[in-house]
Scaffold this active site. Structure first.
Site, short mmCIF file in Angstrom:
data_model
loop_
_atom_site.label_atom_id
_atom_site.label_comp_id
_atom_site.label_asym_id
_atom_site.label_seq_id
_atom_site.Cartn_x
_atom_site.Cartn_y
_atom_site.Cartn_z
CD1 TRP A 10 25.76 -29.77 70.89
CD2 TRP A 10 26.88 -31.47 69.95
NE1 TRP A 10 25.46 -30.91 71.59
CE2 TRP A 10 26.14 -31.96 71.04
CE3 TRP A 10 27.66 -32.36 69.21
CZ2 TRP A 10 26.15 -33.31 71.40
CZ3 TRP A 10 27.68 -33.70 69.58
CH2 TRP A 10 26.93 -34.17 70.67
CD GLU A 97 25.87 -18.75 65.54
OE1 GLU A 97 26.06 -19.94 65.22
OE2 GLU A 97 25.78 -18.37 66.73
CB SER A 213 22.41 -16.22 76.89
OG SER A 213 23.35 -15.66 76.00
N GLY A 234 22.79 -23.12 72.80
CA GLY A 234 24.10 -23.18 72.16
C GLY A 234 25.17 -23.54 73.18
N GLY A 235 25.83 -22.52 73.72
CA GLY A 235 26.98 -22.70 74.60
C GLY A 235 26.75 -23.72 75.73
C1 PEP Z 1 22.06 -20.74 69.52
O1 PEP Z 1 23.11 -20.90 68.94
O2 PEP Z 1 21.00 -21.09 68.98
C2 PEP Z 1 22.09 -20.15 70.86
C3 PEP Z 1 20.96 -19.82 71.39
O3 PEP Z 1 23.34 -19.99 71.44
P1 PEP Z 1 23.62 -19.59 72.98
O4 PEP Z 1 22.76 -20.50 73.84
O5 PEP Z 1 25.08 -19.83 73.17
O6 PEP Z 1 23.22 -18.16 73.15
#
Ligand code: PEP
Length: 252
Positions: A10, A97, A213, A234-235
């Site tokens: 999250w 990150e 993604s 993530g998202g």
């Molecule tokens: C993540 O933060 O580990 C990630 C894969 O983000 P997203 O799914 O938004 O690319």
């Protein structure tokens, strides 16, 4: 047979109230679903309340980071002992990150991985190349360096409980997913490294997730690959409907 594991990261989203509402809805959505291990990773402030709501159920709790020390003068840090105490079973370590914005290095990842494992906290260890590294043909060299450094000195028995998340940095939060073939190629390479570092038998049981993604409309083709054992999301993990759909993936 490796049980698929889908984890929702999250990041810095959701208040305590929003986090509770989310897991309450997710529990209802996933009632009776056993084929996938499900993990949610709220922010530190929501861990205790979410743990309370998840108690006795099938959804596991993860933190998004951990300190390598047990206690002491480390202002702002949270120890593996504290995460276990609050009810975490997993912890995400070395997310790109954290590497990019907070100075996380392979050395600190390695210390955190060992600290987590020694407290029965299963690490989800993130590795992956940047766009520039991929374009220079350095993907395998970079990922090999991260896996070897991050797992240096890790005990083989403890290694059984860790999860590796292959997350190409260029695919995180960008809407650009690695193709199933690109992800499989690197994940099969990672399994080969684990086989060399530990044993072929151990490499067969360690789960390797793909992250970058992941969405309801690409999870099926990703999970059809033999070395993709789940996803770090993530998202698309911030909304119950899309996360539940990703969890309900059928392994191809
Ligand atoms: C993540 O933060 O580990 C990630 C894969 O983000 P997203 O799914 O938004 O690319």
């Amino acid at each position: 047979m490796r049980k698929p594991i889908i984890a929702g990261n999250w990041k810095m989203h959701k208040t305590v109230g929003e986090a509770i509402d989310f897991v309450t809805s997710l529990q209802k959505e996933l009632e009776g679903w056993e084929r996938t291990e499900v993990v949610v990773a709220p922010s530190f402030t929501a861990l205790a309340s979410v743990a309370e709501r998840l108690r006795g159920g099938r959804i596991a709790l993860a933190a998004q980071d951990v300190c390598w020390e047990e206690e002491g003068a480390y202002t702002g840090e949270v120890s593996p002992l504290m995460l276990r105490d609050v009810g975490c079973q997993y912890v995400i370590i070395g997310h790109s990150e954290r590497r990019a914005y907070f100075g996380e290095s392979d050395e600190t990842v390695n210390k955190k991985v060992k600290a987590a494992l020694s407290h029965d906290l299963n690490p989800i260890i993130c590795v992956g190349e940047s766009l520039e590294e991929r374009e220079h043909g350095d993907t395998f060299r970079v990922v090999e360096g991260q896996v070897k450094e991050d797992l240096r000195g890790v005990d083989a028995e403890a290694a059984r409980n860790m999860v590796i998340a292959y997350e190409p940095v260029w695919a995180i939060g960008t809407g650009k997913t690695a193709s199933p073939g690109q992800a499989q190629e690197v994940q099969s390479f990672i399994r080969g490294l684990l086989s060399d570092m530990f044993s072929p038998a151990l490499a067969e049981v360690i789960r390797i997730q793909y992250g970058g993604s992941v969405k309801p409309d690409n999870i099926d083709e990703l999970m059809a690959q033999p070395d993709i054992d789940g996803a770090l999301v993530g998202g698309a993990s911030l909304e119950v409907g899309s996360f539940a759909r990703i969890v309900r993936v059928e392994r191809g």
